[in-house]
Write an enzyme that holds these catalytic residues in place. Structure first.
Site, short mmCIF file in Angstrom:
data_model
loop_
_atom_site.label_atom_id
_atom_site.label_comp_id
_atom_site.label_asym_id
_atom_site.label_seq_id
_atom_site.Cartn_x
_atom_site.Cartn_y
_atom_site.Cartn_z
N CYS A 105 0.83 -1.21 0.00
CA CYS A 105 0.00 0.00 0.00
C CYS A 105 0.87 1.27 0.00
O CYS A 105 1.63 1.48 -0.93
CB CYS A 105 -0.95 -0.08 1.18
SG CYS A 105 -2.38 0.99 1.07
N HIS A 106 0.79 2.11 1.02
CA HIS A 106 1.68 3.27 1.13
C HIS A 106 3.00 2.92 1.83
O HIS A 106 3.87 3.79 1.97
CB HIS A 106 1.01 4.39 1.94
CG HIS A 106 -0.12 5.09 1.24
ND1 HIS A 106 -1.39 4.57 1.18
CD2 HIS A 106 -0.18 6.26 0.56
CE1 HIS A 106 -2.19 5.41 0.52
NE2 HIS A 106 -1.48 6.44 0.13
#
Lengths: 177, 177
Positions: free
Chosen positions: A111-112
């Site tokens: 994800c991030h």
């Protein structure tokens, strides 16, 4: 299913981690026999993020000041839009992640989570994925970004979002055996 | 103090904007006589972020589908870690920001606001600042990043965080006159 007996994984996170992206890899690795340690710049508990709001907490096992890269076979970096934005501002967190690469150890980011790897300056020339919001940042840092549920480039494993967790966890376990 | 009478500013934002970074420039510009329009991909209200939690809402005046760059003298991009992360995934928001540069209009971005400008591919060669978490991303996109309360590079105005708002607002007004 105790393939990972004797293996140790570190999860580096702080407040605002995406709930499933910490708890699910932790559970999958523990179910395979690994010991999983939650490491953070914060003491006490850190709070998850889920469906656009703060959610449950988890206890920090070791603060980053007291953690040693050599104690772990693998580093896991959960996402959540808030968590990596905090970690990448912390030079100890950036250095901790960089040392896993320097020591040729497994790193899995989702994800991030890869935002921290931009600040650690370890993504240039690597084939990887991420949450699509940060695609451009990874490309500008020199990564070859591809849209796939999981991407394995040597000892770097990356996935896009919580929907990829099954594939992400499976590949981490395969590479840790 | 009606220096900006007849001038129009657009604020582009979505849920998760840093409260002060939308409301304070809006108030400063309106107090100087400008007309300020809140534009968003969302209809209805969008919700602010303040001190680590969701806070108050503001009504969207025009959705991005119905907004035209030619109607505005200036674009303002508030930060907040959540807001620009959403906007940069929206191709209409990215195109809207890019057209302000193509049409040689004023753009003012604060905090994480410049993330949208990375996706608009307009930061290369520009001198600017931002919230320090995204410094590396701006440098990797080709910006000359400096640590200053406000940086003016031709028609691009940038600031670091809510503490810089007074200088940020003053420079926007000076450049809009």
């Amino acid at each position: 299913m105790e393939n990972l007996k004797g293996k140790k994984a570190a999860i580096l996170a702080t407040n605002g981690f995406e709930e499933s992206e910490l708890f699910e890899p932790k559970k999958a690795l523990e179910n395979s026999g690994a010991e999983v340690t939650v490491i953070s710049p914060e003491r006490g508990n850190i709070k998850a993020w889920r469906h656009g709001n703060w959610s449950k907490e988890i206890g920090v096992d070791i603060t980053i000041d007291n953690a040693s890269v050599n104690d772990y076979d693998c580093l896991i970096l959960p996402g959540g839009v808030i968590n990596p934005d905090k970690l990448r501002r912390n030079s100890k967190a950036v250095d901790f992640a960089r040392r896993f690469f320097e020591n040729n150890r497994l790193v899995a980011a989702i994800c991030h989570g890869p935002q921290l790897l931009i600040d650690a300056e370890v993504v240039s020339g690597r084939t990887m994925t991420s949450f699509h919001a940060i695609r451009k940042d990874l490309e500008n840092a020199g990564a070859n970004w591809i849209d796939s549920e999981v991407v394995v480039d040597d000892k770097l494993i990356t996935s896009r979002n919580p929907g990829d967790l099954e594939a992400f966890n499976r590949r981490i376990i395969e590479k840790m055996i």
